[in-house]
Design a protein around this motif. Structure first.
Motif, short mmCIF file in Angstrom:
data_model
loop_
_atom_site.label_atom_id
_atom_site.label_comp_id
_atom_site.label_asym_id
_atom_site.label_seq_id
_atom_site.Cartn_x
_atom_site.Cartn_y
_atom_site.Cartn_z
N GLU A 228 -4.57 14.52 3.24
CA GLU A 228 -3.68 15.41 2.49
C GLU A 228 -3.13 14.66 1.29
OE1 GLU A 228 0.28 18.18 3.07
OE2 GLU A 228 -0.64 17.26 4.82
N PRO A 229 -3.52 15.07 0.08
CA PRO A 229 -3.03 14.39 -1.12
C PRO A 229 -1.59 14.77 -1.42
CG PRO A 229 -4.41 16.24 -1.75
CD PRO A 229 -4.45 16.16 -0.24
N ASP A 230 -0.87 13.81 -2.00
CA ASP A 230 0.50 14.02 -2.45
C ASP A 230 0.52 13.62 -3.92
OD1 ASP A 230 3.20 14.50 -2.55
OD2 ASP A 230 3.71 13.21 -0.86
N THR A 231 1.66 13.61 -4.53
CA THR A 231 1.73 13.29 -5.96
C THR A 231 1.32 11.85 -6.28
OG1 THR A 231 4.07 12.78 -5.74
CG2 THR A 231 3.49 15.01 -6.48
N GLN A 232 1.64 10.90 -5.40
CA GLN A 232 1.36 9.48 -5.67
C GLN A 232 0.53 8.80 -4.57
OE1 GLN A 232 2.40 7.85 -8.56
NE2 GLN A 232 3.00 9.89 -9.21
N SER A 233 0.18 9.53 -3.51
CA SER A 233 -0.50 8.91 -2.38
C SER A 233 -1.30 9.96 -1.60
CB SER A 233 0.51 8.23 -1.46
OG SER A 233 1.41 9.19 -0.94
N ILE A 234 -1.95 9.50 -0.55
CA ILE A 234 -2.69 10.37 0.36
C ILE A 234 -2.20 10.08 1.77
CG2 ILE A 234 -4.96 10.95 1.30
CD1 ILE A 234 -6.13 9.82 -1.38
N THR A 235 -1.88 11.11 2.51
CA THR A 235 -1.55 10.93 3.92
C THR A 235 -2.84 11.13 4.70
OG1 THR A 235 0.70 11.73 3.61
CG2 THR A 235 -0.16 11.76 5.85
N ALA A 236 -3.20 10.13 5.48
CA ALA A 236 -4.42 10.18 6.29
C ALA A 236 -4.05 10.15 7.76
CB ALA A 236 -5.33 9.01 5.95
N LYS A 237 -4.65 11.05 8.52
CA LYS A 237 -4.50 11.04 9.97
C LYS A 237 -5.89 10.76 10.54
CE LYS A 237 -0.73 14.30 9.98
NZ LYS A 237 -0.31 15.67 10.26
N THR B 181 -1.34 7.92 11.77
CA THR B 181 -1.00 8.41 10.43
C THR B 181 -0.69 7.24 9.53
OG1 THR B 181 -0.09 10.45 11.38
CG2 THR B 181 0.56 9.91 9.12
N MET B 182 -1.24 7.28 8.32
CA MET B 182 -0.97 6.23 7.34
C MET B 182 -0.91 6.83 5.95
SD MET B 182 -4.68 4.34 7.25
CE MET B 182 -4.68 4.13 9.00
N VAL B 183 -0.21 6.14 5.06
CA VAL B 183 -0.11 6.54 3.66
C VAL B 183 -0.97 5.59 2.85
CG1 VAL B 183 1.44 6.84 1.70
CG2 VAL B 183 2.19 7.50 4.00
N ILE B 184 -1.86 6.16 2.05
CA ILE B 184 -2.79 5.37 1.24
C ILE B 184 -2.39 5.52 -0.23
CG2 ILE B 184 -5.20 5.04 0.61
CD1 ILE B 184 -5.88 6.54 3.27
N ASN B 185 -2.25 4.39 -0.90
CA ASN B 185 -1.88 4.37 -2.31
C ASN B 185 -3.11 4.12 -3.18
OD1 ASN B 185 1.04 4.65 -1.99
ND2 ASN B 185 0.85 2.71 -0.93
N PRO B 186 -3.12 4.59 -4.41
CA PRO B 186 -4.28 4.46 -5.28
C PRO B 186 -4.76 3.02 -5.50
CG PRO B 186 -2.78 6.04 -6.21
CD PRO B 186 -2.07 5.40 -5.04
N CYS B 187 -3.88 2.04 -5.48
CA CYS B 187 -4.28 0.66 -5.74
C CYS B 187 -4.68 -0.09 -4.48
CB CYS B 187 -3.18 -0.08 -6.47
SG CYS B 187 -1.64 -0.13 -5.55
N GLN B 188 -4.67 0.58 -3.35
CA GLN B 188 -4.91 -0.05 -2.05
C GLN B 188 -6.40 -0.31 -1.83
OE1 GLN B 188 -2.70 2.05 0.86
NE2 GLN B 188 -3.63 1.02 2.60
N ASN B 189 -6.72 -1.43 -1.17
CA ASN B 189 -8.09 -1.74 -0.78
C ASN B 189 -8.46 -0.82 0.38
OD1 ASN B 189 -10.31 -2.93 0.70
ND2 ASN B 189 -10.02 -4.72 -0.59
N LEU B 190 -9.61 -0.18 0.30
CA LEU B 190 -10.00 0.81 1.31
C LEU B 190 -10.88 0.26 2.42
CD1 LEU B 190 -10.74 3.91 -0.95
CD2 LEU B 190 -8.66 3.34 0.31
N ASP B 191 -11.25 -1.00 2.38
CA ASP B 191 -12.17 -1.55 3.38
C ASP B 191 -11.65 -1.38 4.80
OD1 ASP B 191 -13.91 -2.23 1.35
OD2 ASP B 191 -13.31 -4.34 1.31
#
Length: 107
Positions: A63-72, A83-93
């Protein structure tokens, strides 16, 4: 005749994703779709849910938000989703590893 109107497509959904998170959202989406031919994408009003085949055992809800994505991430139906919040500058590995684990283990 479709009773509830046409089903939403990803292109429809993508237009509402904030530009700040669109690139990382699409990277996660493409990763999920690459996991196997049995991955099903369900585009909902404010989020996208990924599951396995006809039984649709979901393993990821984005679920996208204005500055992040909530991932379940749902690894097992008997466990509570993580549940975690993912930020655009975060490493996705690490997140991709958790998604792969959930995909492989969901039943």
């Amino acid at each position: 005749m479709e009773l509830f109107g046409p089903k939403r497509t990803y292109d429809d959904f993508k237009n509402q994703v904030p530009k700040e998170v669109l690139e990382i959202f699409e990277e996660l989406r493409n990763y999920c779709l690459s996991l196997g031919s049995n991955v099903v994408e369900d585009v909902r009003a404010h989020r996208i849910v990924f599951g396995k085949s006809i039984s649709f055992r979901w393993f990821l809800d984005l679920e996208p938000d204005t500055q992040s994505i909530t991932a379940k991430i749902q690894r097992d139906r008997k466990e509570q989703a993580k549940t975690m919040v993912i930020n655009p500058c975060q490493n996705l590995d690490g997140i991709k590893g958790q998604i792969l684990d959930a995909y492989n283990n969901i039943r």
